[in-house]
Each structure stands twice: as C-alpha cells, then as structure tokens.
Design an enzyme around this catalytic site. Structure first.
Site, PDB file in Angstrom:
ATOM      1  N   ASP A  56      95.615  -3.481 -19.786  1.00 52.94           N
ATOM      2  CA  ASP A  56      95.924  -2.111 -19.871  1.00 52.94           C
ATOM      3  C   ASP A  56      94.861  -1.269 -20.557  1.00 52.94           C
ATOM      4  O   ASP A  56      94.758  -1.513 -21.816  1.00 52.94           O
ATOM      5  CB  ASP A  56      97.231  -1.939 -20.494  1.00 52.94           C
ATOM      6  CG  ASP A  56      97.865  -0.406 -20.721  1.00 52.94           C
ATOM      7  OD1 ASP A  56      97.357   0.338 -20.087  1.00 52.94           O
ATOM      8  OD2 ASP A  56      98.735  -0.319 -21.542  1.00 52.94           O
ATOM      9  N   ASP A  64      95.787  -1.813 -15.532  1.00 55.86           N
ATOM     10  CA  ASP A  64      95.362  -0.888 -14.929  1.00 55.86           C
ATOM     11  C   ASP A  64      93.745  -0.988 -14.351  1.00 55.86           C
ATOM     12  O   ASP A  64      93.150  -1.935 -14.922  1.00 55.86           O
ATOM     13  CB  ASP A  64      95.329   0.521 -15.363  1.00 55.86           C
ATOM     14  CG  ASP A  64      94.891   0.724 -16.938  1.00 55.86           C
ATOM     15  OD1 ASP A  64      93.891  -0.070 -17.113  1.00 55.86           O
ATOM     16  OD2 ASP A  64      95.687   1.371 -17.531  1.00 55.86           O
ATOM     17  N   ASP A 133      95.333  -6.782  -0.958  1.00 57.50           N
ATOM     18  CA  ASP A 133      96.507  -7.249  -0.135  1.00 57.50           C
ATOM     19  C   ASP A 133      96.707  -6.102   0.693  1.00 57.50           C
ATOM     20  O   ASP A 133      96.340  -5.137   0.619  1.00 57.50           O
ATOM     21  CB  ASP A 133      97.629  -7.050  -1.181  1.00 57.50           C
ATOM     22  CG  ASP A 133      98.339  -8.417  -1.466  1.00 57.50           C
ATOM     23  OD1 ASP A 133      98.962  -8.908  -0.405  1.00 57.50           O
ATOM     24  OD2 ASP A 133      98.138  -9.168  -2.548  1.00 57.50           O
ATOM     25  N   ASP A 235      99.940  -9.954   3.593  1.00 57.36           N
ATOM     26  CA  ASP A 235     101.277 -10.216   3.176  1.00 57.36           C
ATOM     27  C   ASP A 235     102.386 -10.546   4.226  1.00 57.36           C
ATOM     28  O   ASP A 235     102.272  -9.728   5.158  1.00 57.36           O
ATOM     29  CB  ASP A 235     101.670  -9.199   2.417  1.00 57.36           C
ATOM     30  CG  ASP A 235     103.044  -9.308   1.547  1.00 57.36           C
ATOM     31  OD1 ASP A 235     103.089 -10.178   0.755  1.00 57.36           O
ATOM     32  OD2 ASP A 235     103.936  -8.841   1.835  1.00 57.36           O
ATOM     33  N   GLU A 289      99.333 -14.909   4.449  1.00 59.68           N
ATOM     34  CA  GLU A 289     100.549 -15.537   3.811  1.00 59.68           C
ATOM     35  C   GLU A 289     101.317 -16.274   4.826  1.00 59.68           C
ATOM     36  O   GLU A 289     101.939 -15.547   5.527  1.00 59.68           O
ATOM     37  CB  GLU A 289     101.202 -14.601   3.141  1.00 59.68           C
ATOM     38  CG  GLU A 289     102.226 -15.355   2.074  1.00 59.68           C
ATOM     39  CD  GLU A 289     103.255 -14.382   1.170  1.00 59.68           C
ATOM     40  OE1 GLU A 289     103.826 -14.679   0.320  1.00 59.68           O
ATOM     41  OE2 GLU A 289     103.505 -13.335   2.186  1.00 59.68           O
ATOM     42  N   HIS A 355     101.148 -15.297  -7.850  1.00 62.47           N
ATOM     43  CA  HIS A 355     102.072 -14.100  -8.532  1.00 62.47           C
ATOM     44  C   HIS A 355     103.645 -14.545  -8.032  1.00 62.47           C
ATOM     45  O   HIS A 355     104.422 -13.907  -8.591  1.00 62.47           O
ATOM     46  CB  HIS A 355     101.722 -12.878  -8.349  1.00 62.47           C
ATOM     47  CG  HIS A 355     101.843 -12.530  -6.771  1.00 62.47           C
ATOM     48  ND1 HIS A 355     101.200 -13.070  -5.767  1.00 62.47           N
ATOM     49  CD2 HIS A 355     102.800 -11.788  -6.375  1.00 62.47           C
ATOM     50  CE1 HIS A 355     101.657 -12.905  -4.681  1.00 62.47           C
ATOM     51  NE2 HIS A 355     102.398 -11.713  -4.770  1.00 62.47           N
ATOM     52  N   ASP A 356     103.965 -15.410  -7.255  1.00 62.04           N
ATOM     53  CA  ASP A 356     105.205 -15.522  -6.840  1.00 62.04           C
ATOM     54  C   ASP A 356     105.753 -16.921  -7.069  1.00 62.04           C
ATOM     55  O   ASP A 356     106.941 -17.423  -6.832  1.00 62.04           O
ATOM     56  CB  ASP A 356     105.340 -15.673  -5.120  1.00 62.04           C
ATOM     57  CG  ASP A 356     105.098 -14.391  -4.440  1.00 62.04           C
ATOM     58  OD1 ASP A 356     105.420 -13.311  -5.177  1.00 62.04           O
ATOM     59  OD2 ASP A 356     104.422 -13.967  -3.510  1.00 62.04           O
TER      60      ASP A 356
HETATM   61  C1  NOJ Z   1     105.108 -11.857  -0.565  1.00 67.65           C
HETATM   62  C2  NOJ Z   1     104.555 -11.405  -1.631  1.00 67.65           C
HETATM   63  O1  NOJ Z   1     103.829 -12.353  -2.303  1.00 67.65           O
HETATM   64  C3  NOJ Z   1     105.885 -11.147  -2.740  1.00 67.65           C
HETATM   65  O2  NOJ Z   1     105.040 -10.886  -4.144  1.00 67.65           O
HETATM   66  C4  NOJ Z   1     106.455  -9.810  -2.343  1.00 67.65           C
HETATM   67  O3  NOJ Z   1     107.406  -9.829  -2.886  1.00 67.65           O
HETATM   68  C5  NOJ Z   1     106.859 -10.056  -0.470  1.00 67.65           C
HETATM   69  N1  NOJ Z   1     105.778 -10.876   0.162  1.00 67.65           N
HETATM   70  C6  NOJ Z   1     107.297  -8.963  -0.007  1.00 67.65           C
HETATM   71  O4  NOJ Z   1     106.069  -8.119   0.137  1.00 67.65           O
END
Ligand code: NOJ
Length: 580
Positions: A56, A64, A133, A235, A289, A355-356
């Site tokens: 940041d 950012d 993305d 995505d 993805e 990140h998921d």
């Molecule tokens: C997959 C993304 O990686 C995730 O972070 C997001 O919440 C869902 N798609 C919905 O866009």
C-alpha cells in the site's frame, strides 16, 4: 560438487541406467514436435500477485498499483518473468474485484490508468510480462449493462444477462456457490423476473449466447492488449456457456455441480471465435480457470491445433489438502496422470496455491517452527521442476503461513461470511465450520505481504483491510534478503535453475519409486539432458529407491544447503541433480 561421495548411500540400489551423452545445450534446441515447441509462456514462471495485499503506497490500508511499482525491483530479483495480476478494474468489491462495474477503468483504491501505464512500462523494462484477469462469466450488478438490463424487459441490454420472467413460475433450481441461501436465482421486482448468479447476487451471469455481449468482451480484450498487456487468465470460464432452456436437474446435483455447470453448449465455438477475433492477433498468453470434467475437455480447451487457449488449470491436486493431511501417493498419481495425458499434446499449468486457497506451506507442507522453512523450500522445488508452466503465489517465496483467525469478525471473504450466516439460519455446526475455515479459508492466503518487521509488516502505514499475520516479525522479506539460506533466496536459485535447464520445462517426466508413500522422485529428460528430483514430503527421514547411477551427477541444489552423508533423505529434503 561430486555427488557420489556425499550421497552414495541414498542411491546405491541401482540398476545402472545408461544415458546418451550429448553436447547440445538446452538453448540450442529450436522448435520441437508436439508440445515441445518452444513458447515464451511455456518457459515462464508465473508469479501471481494479489494487489489488495501486496503493498500500500497511499496509507489507506489497501494495496495499490503505486505500491507494486515501488516493488518492481524486488519482483525482478525473483527471476520470475510473468505476473498474473488479480482484477484491478473498477468494482464495488463484493468479491475483491471479481465483480467488475467498468472493465476499462482502474479500481479507485488501486490508483489510476496513469499508474497502470507506469506499472506496465516498469514491468516490461524489467523483462516481466503482464497477464490480467478477465472476469466475464459475470459482471457486477453495478455495471451499466446490468443497470440497463434490469430496468425493463424490453431494454436493449436485457439479453446481456439470464432472466426468467416470474409469470413462468419459479425457475428450476440452480446452485449458487456464494449466496447465503445457495440459490442462484435472485428475484428482482423492477421487472418481475429472476436473474441468474452462479456466484454472489452482486455477480449476475452474463449471457454468452448473445453475440453483442461476446463482441463487447472481445473489444475489452483488445483495449487491454492494445495497451500492451501480454495475456489473460479467464476467470470461471468453464461456466460461461449455459443451456438456456434451464432444464430441471436431478435433486442433489449441486454435490457435483461442475459436471452440470462446466463446458456447456457452444463453449468451444465461443473460444474459437475469441481466438480468431482477438488472441490470434497478438502474442498473448491465455489460461482458463477450470479444465472441465475430463482429459478430453481439457485437451479440447488447450490443444494448439484447436486454436482456443494455451493452458487451463484443474483442481484435482489443489483440492487434496485436508486438515488431517493428504496422501502423497495420491498427489503423485494425480500429477503423473495429468502429465501422461498431456505428454504429446497440450500444455499444463502447475500450481498448488493461489488467492482462492489457504497458504501453501500450511496445506501441503508443515508450518511448525521446526519445518516451515525446509518444507516450504521443498514445495517450491516441486513446483519449479515439473513439466508445465508453474504458477507461484505471492508470499509463498517467504514461506508465509495461515493466520488461523478464530473470530468470524476477522474474516473478510464474502462467501465465507455468507456461509456462516447460512449456518446460523439453518442451525448448522458453527464450531466445526470455524475449525474448517481456519485451515482452508482463502483469507489465509490474502493477509498482507510481509515486507519487514516494522508496523503492519511494512505493508501499510494505515489500518490494513485484513489483519497482518503476527508472525511477520520473524517471517519477512527484509530478514530473508540478508539470509543466504532463506526461502526467498532459495526460490531465486530455483528460478535460475529452471531458466538454465530447459529440460525442466520441456523434458519428459518419469516417476520413480512409484509406490513410495512418503517421497516423490522423478526425472526430467530432454535433448540429452537428464535431471533427477528427489523430494521428501514427510517430517521423518525417508529412503528413496531411485534406481539411478548418480556418480557423475552434478548437484544443482539441495534445500539443506549440502548433501547428506547418510542413506536417506532428511525431513522435507529436496534435491535436484543433473545426471547428464
Ligand atoms: C474464481 C476466482 O478465482 C475467485 O476469486 C472468484 O471469487 C470467483 N472466480 C468468482 O469470480
């Protein structure tokens, strides 16, 4: 270093394998048949950067673009050559940017288009490409398209989304991954109709059957590619194509929803159209993805002769990790099966975190004080020595760990908070849920990057949007810079080794000691080069039966800093040896 002296015991089993010597260097080899054809995106190490938590610069507690710019030299020093940046477009942030309200503008918290231009320039000057993305299964409900679409049944944007008029009764059940009630249809009184949202109610699904919508998406892609970006991560793309007659599906289908949601009608027509109109006109990398339900689906997405995408990523392996541990045999089986299915055609993505997911070392390694560093290095060794393009998540190069929140108030992740409410409403088992999320919630992977041991880990001078992991005082980049044996410096070695040894990119993968339940051993062979990788996935010493003569081998790296004189791999030991 002569490996024989130090390492003899480990590999004495040996049926001496003969391999042919060749003076070819990796770099000499030009185009190869099949999936060995050289491409920059195959040779890349992709570093995934989560902008909200990286750095940041303006003190508002949110990472950012200026923050990223201030760290470009750090990024260059990692030896990575592609950055995948999570969404930075304008968004009300229901789902941290995965709900886009303007695809051609930058999120206010992240900065301006001028900042973006400087970032891209700074990356390119350092030889780093940028992949963005592309979130087009859905938009935000605050996107102008949706505002128009919902305003009346006759609006020209009505068919940009999926609507079911209430006069027809309730639509057949669809499962929402993120909704409090798990219901993917949301009633909207403005036009007395339901709209579809596979994710949250603020993420209405776009209608890919509408050519106008598809052309809007292609224009958006061209807008960014013309700015100079180098590709897209698509995505949730496997979900875009839907059977818009919305048939009734068997009760309980949601337990296996991917089977019903993925790879719907015309998805390949859409991708071929996208390729023809956009991707083929640029030297752009593309990765989806999700890879459907079968190898056939995955090949249909990525085989070069089909002119769709370059890569897709599947979840079989990343889904393995559970609080009680996971089977190393199963991990090996999954990676080996995928490798053999793509040995001749197509190209794989290699990853175990993003990140998921919660943190790599917590889920797949061992984040205790005794083993965090060594197991984190071992996992990095694995990711950077497999065939396919590695996707490496920011912070894993430091061995960052799960934060393990114990109060729901500390969580920020919308689907997690919604599921908590769902359980409250339905009398679910909240303590069990809290236990599960402390291991698996993706907020664990989203805590601020740990730069140094100053307040808030040097991430922000303000109040961070999500708590900083208190272990930043010891686990941070500044401390690891100074330590030649740190995870960070080890990761740098690995990226260098991968750059210097194209066998690690293109080489044939052969699994060794297949039934060993604790260790993962394999070779990578290409153009007369053969490289052996030995990995101990356990906190105890383990014997590997590699069946190879390593007497003339050259040690490329060992995560202990030197080889063992004993006959076993030490806990979480990782070794790379060039045999030829
Ligand atoms: C997959 C993304 O990686 C995730 O972070 C997001 O919440 C869902 N798609 C919905 O866009």
């Amino acid at each position: 270093m002569n490996v024989q002296k130090l390492f003899l015991g480990l590999l004495v089993f040996v049926a001496f394998v003969l391999y042919s010597c060749s003076n070819n260097t990796d770099q000499k080899s030009a185009a190869q048949p099949g999936n060995s054809e050289r491409k920059w995106w195959k040779e890349a190490v992709v570093y995934q950067l989560y902008p909200r938590s990286f750095k940041d610069a303006d003190g508002d507690g949110i990472g950012d673009l200026k923050g990223i710019i201030s760290k470009l030299d750090y990024l260059k020093s990692l030896g990575i050559n592609v950055i995948w940046l999570n969404p930075i477009y304008q968004s009300p942030n229901d789902d941290n940017g995965y709900d886009i309200s303007d695809y051609r503008n930058i999120m206010k918290e992240f900065g301006t288009m001028a900042d973006f231009d400087s970032l891209l320039k700074g990356m390119h000057e350092r030889g780093i490409k940028l992949v963005m993305d592309l979130v087009v299964n859905h938009s935000s409900d605050e996107h102008e398209w949706f505002k128009q679409s919902r305003s009346s049944r006759n609006n020209p944007y009505r068919d940009y989304y999926h609507w079911w008029n209430a006069d027809r009764g309730k639509p057949p059940y669809r499962y929402s991954l993120f909704d409090i009630n798990h219901d993917a249809w949301r009633y909207d009184s403005l036009s007395d109709a339901y709209y579809l949202h596979y994710f949250s109610r603020k993420q209405p699904d776009l209608n890919w059957e509408n050519p106008k919508l598809r052309n809007e998406v292609y224009d958006i892609m061209k807008f960014w590619l013309d700015k100079g970006i180098d590709g897209f991560r698509l995505d949730a793309f496997q979900f875009v194509a839907k059977d818009t007659t919305f048939p009734v599906w068997p009760q309980g289908f949601e337990k296996n929803f991917i089977k019903y949601y993925a790879m719907g009608p015309h998805i390949h027509d859409y991708l071929q159209e996208m390729n023809k109109q956009v991707l083929s006109k640029y030297d752009a990398m593309s990765v989806a993805e999700g890879a459907g339900n079968s190898f056939e689906d995955a090949h249909d997405l990525v085989d070069a002769d089909r002119n769709e995408l370059n890569m897709a990523y599947a979840f079989d392996a990343v889904d393995l990790a559970k609080p009680g541990g996971y089977s190393v045999l199963k991990l090996k089986e999954i990676f080996s099966r995928w490798d053999s299915a793509f040995a001749e055609k197509g190209w794989l993505s290699i990853f175990l975190a993003n990140h998921d997911q919660a943190r790599l070392v917590t889920r797949f390694g061992n984040d205790s004080d005794s083993f965090r560093t060594i197991s984190s290095k071992m996992l990095s060794t694995f990711l950077l020595t497999m065939r396919g393009t590695p996707y490496y998540y920011n912070g894993d190069e430091l061995g960052m760990t799960n934060i393990r929140f114990d109060k729901i108030e500390d969580y920020r992740d919308m689907p997690t908070l919604n599921e908590y409410k769902h359980l409250q409403q339905t009398g679910g088992d909240i303590p069990a849920f809290m236990k599960t999320i402390s291991f698996s919630c993706r907020d664990n992977g989203r805590t601020p990057f740990q730069w140094d041991n100053t307040t808030n880990a040097g991430f922000t001078t303000g109040t961070p949007w999500i708590k900083v992991n208190p272990n930043y005082t010891t686990i941070n980049a500044a401390a690891q810079e100074k330590d030649s044996s740190s995870c960070l410096n080890y990761f740098r070695k690995l990226t260098q080794i991968r750059r210097d040894n194209l066998a690690l990119v293109y080489g044939k993968y052969t699994l060794l000691d297949k039934d060993n339940p604790d260790a993962y051993a394999y070779t990578r062979e290409w153009n007369g080069k053969k490289i052996l990788v030995l990995l101990n996935f356990r906190s105890k010493p383990v014997t590997v039966s590699a069946g190879l003569d390593v007497s003339k081998g050259k040690l490329l790296v060992d995560n202990y800093g030197g080889l063992n004189s004993g006959s076993q791999l030490r806990p979480y030991e990782a070794v790379i040896i060039a045999l030829q």
